[in-house]
Design a protein around this motif. Structure first.
Motif, PDB file in Angstrom:
ATOM      1  N   TRP A   1      50.354  48.217  64.807  1.00 23.94           N
ATOM      2  CA  TRP A   1      51.773  48.792  65.809  1.00 23.94           C
ATOM      3  C   TRP A   1      52.408  50.100  65.100  1.00 23.94           C
ATOM      4  N   ASN A   2      52.545  50.901  66.036  1.00 22.86           N
ATOM      5  CA  ASN A   2      53.115  52.261  65.686  1.00 22.86           C
ATOM      6  C   ASN A   2      54.331  52.637  66.397  1.00 22.86           C
ATOM      7  N   PRO A   3      55.679  52.408  66.076  1.00 20.48           N
ATOM      8  CA  PRO A   3      56.871  52.540  66.754  1.00 20.48           C
ATOM      9  C   PRO A   3      57.000  53.761  67.300  1.00 20.48           C
ATOM     10  N   ALA A   4      56.264  54.796  66.943  1.00 19.15           N
ATOM     11  CA  ALA A   4      56.406  56.126  67.461  1.00 19.15           C
ATOM     12  C   ALA A   4      55.635  56.357  68.940  1.00 19.15           C
ATOM     13  N   GLN A   5      54.675  55.564  69.104  1.00 19.17           N
ATOM     14  CA  GLN A   5      53.987  55.214  70.444  1.00 19.17           C
ATOM     15  C   GLN A   5      54.502  54.222  71.347  1.00 19.17           C
ATOM     16  N   THR A   6      55.850  54.270  71.528  1.00 23.50           N
ATOM     17  CA  THR A   6      56.403  53.142  72.358  1.00 23.50           C
ATOM     18  C   THR A   6      56.982  54.087  73.548  1.00 23.50           C
ATOM     19  N   GLY A   7      57.485  53.559  74.454  1.00 22.21           N
ATOM     20  CA  GLY A   7      58.115  53.829  75.676  1.00 22.21           C
ATOM     21  C   GLY A   7      58.657  53.014  76.788  1.00 22.21           C
TER      22      GLY A   7
ATOM     23  N   ALA B   1      49.784  47.623  73.796  1.00 16.91           N
ATOM     24  CA  ALA B   1      50.179  46.450  74.768  1.00 16.91           C
ATOM     25  C   ALA B   1      51.437  46.746  75.496  1.00 16.91           C
ATOM     26  N   VAL B   2      51.566  46.127  76.725  1.00 17.28           N
ATOM     27  CA  VAL B   2      52.953  45.969  77.260  1.00 17.28           C
ATOM     28  C   VAL B   2      53.720  44.906  76.543  1.00 17.28           C
ATOM     29  N   VAL B   3      54.976  45.292  75.944  1.00 19.26           N
ATOM     30  CA  VAL B   3      55.795  44.741  75.491  1.00 19.26           C
ATOM     31  C   VAL B   3      56.777  43.820  75.982  1.00 19.26           C
ATOM     32  N   ALA B   4      57.215  44.208  77.234  1.00 16.16           N
ATOM     33  CA  ALA B   4      58.386  43.713  78.049  1.00 16.16           C
ATOM     34  C   ALA B   4      58.123  44.113  79.507  1.00 16.16           C
TER      35      ALA B   4
ATOM     36  N   GLN C   1      47.830  50.573  80.071  1.00 14.75           N
ATOM     37  CA  GLN C   1      47.982  49.166  80.132  1.00 14.75           C
ATOM     38  C   GLN C   1      49.326  49.151  80.905  1.00 14.75           C
ATOM     39  N   ALA C   2      50.222  50.181  80.616  1.00 18.35           N
ATOM     40  CA  ALA C   2      51.720  50.208  81.659  1.00 18.35           C
ATOM     41  C   ALA C   2      51.290  50.534  82.829  1.00 18.35           C
TER      42      ALA C   2
END
Length: 98
Positions: free
Chosen positions: A16-22, A41-44, A83-84
């Protein structure tokens, strides 16, 4: 003389890389929904709340509870990962079928 080791940020062992979220808000027939994702992955996924702001707030609250991340808002469809994009298309299709 003993010096402490320098600590550098690292990616957790699960990748998991926190910088690769959106996150993004998107329209469906039901109203404005939200999605949050990371590189893997999609988180929410959030259904419409009474207001756009409430949808975004609850989405980010849920995403932050699940995973660490910066969660910047996407400005264009190209900002979403594969994925999103697939999840958004599925949610829009599902809402249109109702």
């Amino acid at each position: 003389m003993h010096t402490a080791p320098v600590s550098t940020p690292s990616v957790p062992s699960d990748g998991w890389n926190p910088a690769q979220t959106g996150h993004a808000l998107f329209r469906t027939r039901l109203g404005v929904c939200g999605i949050a994702w990371g590189a893997q992955a999609v988180v929410a996924l959030r259904l419409p709340e009474p207001s756009l702001e409430a949808t975004q707030m609850r989405l980010l609250e849920h995403a932050r509870q699940r995973r660490e991340g910066l969660w910047p808002q996407a400005q264009a469809p190209g900002d979403l990962n594969a994925q999103a994009l697939q999840a958004v298309a599925g949610a829009q299709w599902f809402a249109a079928a109702r």
